[in-house]
Write an enzyme that holds these catalytic residues in place. Structure first.
Site, PDB file in Angstrom:
ATOM      1  N   LYS A 172       0.869  -1.186   0.000  1.00  0.00           N
ATOM      2  CA  LYS A 172       0.000   0.000   0.000  1.00  0.00           C
ATOM      3  C   LYS A 172       0.898   1.226   0.000  1.00  0.00           C
ATOM      4  O   LYS A 172       1.415   1.625   1.047  1.00  0.00           O
ATOM      5  CB  LYS A 172      -0.887  -0.025   1.249  1.00  0.00           C
ATOM      6  N   GLU A 216       9.014   0.973  11.279  1.00  0.00           N
ATOM      7  CA  GLU A 216      10.147   1.904  11.164  1.00  0.00           C
ATOM      8  C   GLU A 216       9.528   3.293  11.184  1.00  0.00           C
ATOM      9  O   GLU A 216       8.868   3.695  10.238  1.00  0.00           O
ATOM     10  CB  GLU A 216      10.919   1.615   9.876  1.00  0.00           C
ATOM     11  N   CYS A 223      13.115  10.110   7.965  1.00  0.00           N
ATOM     12  CA  CYS A 223      12.906   9.693   9.355  1.00  0.00           C
ATOM     13  C   CYS A 223      14.192   9.801  10.174  1.00  0.00           C
ATOM     14  O   CYS A 223      14.152  10.122  11.354  1.00  0.00           O
ATOM     15  CB  CYS A 223      12.347   8.278   9.400  1.00  0.00           C
ATOM     16  N   GLU A 252       8.998  15.706  15.811  1.00  0.00           N
ATOM     17  CA  GLU A 252       9.491  15.516  14.449  1.00  0.00           C
ATOM     18  C   GLU A 252       8.788  16.515  13.520  1.00  0.00           C
ATOM     19  O   GLU A 252       7.566  16.516  13.413  1.00  0.00           O
ATOM     20  CB  GLU A 252       9.207  14.086  13.987  1.00  0.00           C
TER      21      GLU A 252
HETATM   22  P1  ADP Z   1       3.804  10.375   7.021  1.00  0.00           P
HETATM   23  O1  ADP Z   1       3.558  11.189   8.253  1.00  0.00           O
HETATM   24  O2  ADP Z   1       5.224  10.141   6.693  1.00  0.00           O
HETATM   25  O3  ADP Z   1       2.907  10.742   5.873  1.00  0.00           O
HETATM   26  P2  ADP Z   1       1.984   8.337   7.743  1.00  0.00           P
HETATM   27  O4  ADP Z   1       2.261   7.503   8.915  1.00  0.00           O
HETATM   28  O5  ADP Z   1       0.892   9.336   7.819  1.00  0.00           O
HETATM   29  O6  ADP Z   1       3.372   8.946   7.407  1.00  0.00           O
HETATM   30  O7  ADP Z   1       1.710   7.459   6.459  1.00  0.00           O
HETATM   31  C1  ADP Z   1       2.523   6.397   6.069  1.00  0.00           C
HETATM   32  C2  ADP Z   1       1.680   5.349   5.389  1.00  0.00           C
HETATM   33  O8  ADP Z   1       0.708   4.874   6.323  1.00  0.00           O
HETATM   34  C3  ADP Z   1       0.883   5.841   4.187  1.00  0.00           C
HETATM   35  O9  ADP Z   1       0.863   4.813   3.206  1.00  0.00           O
HETATM   36  C4  ADP Z   1      -0.495   6.062   4.761  1.00  0.00           C
HETATM   37  O10 ADP Z   1      -1.516   5.955   3.802  1.00  0.00           O
HETATM   38  C5  ADP Z   1      -0.580   4.921   5.754  1.00  0.00           C
HETATM   39  N1  ADP Z   1      -1.560   5.111   6.825  1.00  0.00           N
HETATM   40  C6  ADP Z   1      -1.990   6.272   7.372  1.00  0.00           C
HETATM   41  N2  ADP Z   1      -2.903   6.042   8.332  1.00  0.00           N
HETATM   42  C7  ADP Z   1      -3.065   4.702   8.417  1.00  0.00           C
HETATM   43  C8  ADP Z   1      -3.847   3.827   9.232  1.00  0.00           C
HETATM   44  N3  ADP Z   1      -4.645   4.292  10.173  1.00  0.00           N
HETATM   45  N4  ADP Z   1      -3.721   2.494   9.041  1.00  0.00           N
HETATM   46  C9  ADP Z   1      -2.875   2.006   8.113  1.00  0.00           C
HETATM   47  N5  ADP Z   1      -2.133   2.765   7.318  1.00  0.00           N
HETATM   48  C10 ADP Z   1      -2.204   4.102   7.455  1.00  0.00           C
END
Ligand code: ADP
Ligand code: MG
Length: 492
Positions: free
Chosen positions: A189, A264, A298, A395
């Site tokens: 995903k 991670e 990160c 962060e």
């Molecule tokens: P960043 O802050 O670097 O954007 P996120 O943690 O928001 O990182 O997103 C990283 C990945 O996790 C993306 O692919 C996002 O779509 C996915 N994601 C965000 N929320 C959820 C959730 N509740 N469950 C699973 N995946 C999620």
């Protein structure tokens, strides 16, 4: 940014109406027919329309991965053949590096010279893991004379990979390559901000000879596609790279079927400069460490601890280096730093620029957004920062460094470790004993010495504390993508 950024030559791949999901070896629309737009952050224009995967699509992708797991085309493939397939994926990434780099540059704003470099690294990741299929050894234990006891490594099963937008192809490689090396199948995903290159990579993986269904790509949002994948009862493992907040929700979602989880997550990595270091080199690398990828890394070295005896001199050097990272058109090969990935990121980073001033930090350079189209902000160096300020603890994920003055080694260690994160750290010194004392004392998954930032697929990467669970790369990653089975035979 000025409006002279030209319309880029679009890769052929982007010409279709909608970018469909990749499930069971086929590109297909989402079950609901829903789509979303992905935006070029340098121009704020819509780049492509992408299928928005939901629970039904995740079900289909997981079912496809489950079937492929036991299909002789994959389960019966010899380790030597799996090696060849992984090498071919690496070669195809190399052959299509220009196309993949252009897709990611348009989709997330990373300068083209950097995305090109990332394709070389992604290719290297597949080459590294291509060595593993023939080396998945078990153990024997001869301690009981009447028994033959041994262990074998088996695939974990269906592995979900949920990845962020900062390095789309490279992050996809980090998830897919070890999974395939160990005989698993995957559902990937990609992030909604940069969903395109994963679909193209998925096609190349099929071209390399990976059977249909072994690697599936479901584009969509985190709260829908991502959450459905993390909670799915037929997913055996989830590997996530992203924010600590989402990482915790993925861990919570995993409890339904106790899937294996590797995370991670975020960081606020200390970068500690002692007076005996090569200050010019330290300044150049330290600026790179918080400006590279617009600071959307990160492991970015965002807390820069500088010894009081060299403080003013070093801050001057560092600020001069940081100003060389003024953002520009990501398609221009001269550009070192592009825009932030999205309007959300832009809001977030600019709010921290204001917060730093409110908290009383000084500014050695930067501090503002760049006027005009695109999500551009200046490389920013805060000075006089106290480690307990929010700009030192949270962060930011933007090109923002915080200089913190220290006087003794003990103090540097205590403050460097005073964080909920523990992903990485850097130490600049030529004192051998101090190097080793620091490397032991810092609570982080990686400690760099006289450098900051390099990674190698042969070496484990991951975090202490709230920076994650488990390690990716090296032999540690093989533990994460295999189950160990003990076989006990009685001799008659
Ligand atoms: P960043 O802050 O670097 O954007 P996120 O943690 O928001 O990182 O997103 C990283 C990945 O996790 C993306 O692919 C996002 O779509 C996915 N994601 C965000 N929320 C959820 C959730 N509740 N469950 C699973 N995946 C999620
Ligand atoms: Mg985009």
């Amino acid at each position: 940014m000025d409006s002279t950024i030209e319309t880029a030559p679009r890769p052929e791949f982007l010409s279709g109406d909608v970018q469909h999901l990749l499930i069971d070896g086929e590109r297909r629309p989402s079950a609901s027919g829903e789509t979303f737009e992905t935006v070029d952050p340098a121009t704020e224009e819509v780049l492509a329309r992408v299928a928005s995967g939901g629970a039904a699509d995740v079900d289909a992708a997981v079912a496809s991965a489950r079937r492929a797991l036991d299909d002789p085309a994959w389960a019966g493939m010899s380790p030597h053949e799996r090696t060849r397939v992984l090498i071919r994926i690496g070669e195809l990434i190399e052959r299509h590096a220009e196309e993949l780099a252009m897709i990611d540059t348009l989709d997330n704003g990373t300068p083209i010279t950097m995305t090109r470099g990332m394709m070389a690294r992604a290719s290297e990741v597949f080459r590294y893991y291509s060595g593993w299929p023939t080396r998945l050894y078990g153990e024997t234990n001869a301690s009981v004379p009447s028994q033959v006891n041994l262990t074998v490594r088996e695939p974990v099963g269906v592995c979900a990979g949920i990845i962020p937008w900062n390095a789309p192809v490279l992050m996809a490689a980090w998830k897919i390559a070890p999974a395939l090396a160990c005989g698993n199948t995957c559902v990937l995903k990609p992030a909604e901000q940069s969903p395109l290159s994963a679909l193209r990579l998925g096609e190349l993986i099929l071209e390399a000879g990976v059977p249909a269904g072994v690697v599936n790509v479901v584009t969509g949002f985190g709260e829908t596609a991502g959450a459905a994948l993390a909670a799915h009862s037929d997913v055996d493992k989830v590997a996530f790279t992203g924010s600590t907040t989402v990482g915790k929700s993925i861990l919570a979602a995993s409890t339904g079927n106790l899937k294996r989880v590797t995370l991670e997550l975020g960081g606020k990595s200390p970068n500690i400069v002692f007076p005996d270091a090569d200050l010019e080199a330290a300044a150049a690398a330290s600026a790179t460490a918080f400006c590279r990828l617009s600071g959307q890394v990160c492991a970015a070295g965002t807390r820069i601890f500088v010894h009081e005896s060299i403080h003013d001199e070093f801050v001057e050097l560092l600020a001069a280096q940081a100003t060389q990272w003024m953002p520009g058109n990501p398609l221009d090969p001269e550009t070192k730093m592009g825009p932030l990935v999205s309007s959300e990121q832009y809001e977030r980073v600019t709010s921290y620029l204001a917060l730093g001033r409110e908290e009383g930090a000084g500014l050695a350079t930067g501090g503002s957004a760049v006027d005009g189209r695109g999500y551009f902000v200046e490389p920013t160096l805060f000075t006089g920062v106290d480690n307990r300020m929010r700009i030192a603890q949270e962060e930011i994920f933007g090109p923002v460094g915080a200089v913190i003055r220290f006087s003794t080694e003990e103090e540097a260690v205590a403050r460097a470790n005073d964080t909920r994160y523990g992903l990485a750290a850097a130490v600049w010194t030529n004192d051998l004993s101090r190097t080793h004392r620091m490397a032991r004392a810092i609570k982080a998954g990686t400690v760099w010495v006289n450098q900051i930032g390099p990674q190698d697929p042969a070496l484990p990467f991951g975090g202490y504390k709230e920076s994650g669970i488990g390690r990716e790369h090296g032999s540690a990653s093989i533990d994460m993508y295999t189950e160990t089975k003990t076989v006990m035979m009685q001799l008659r």
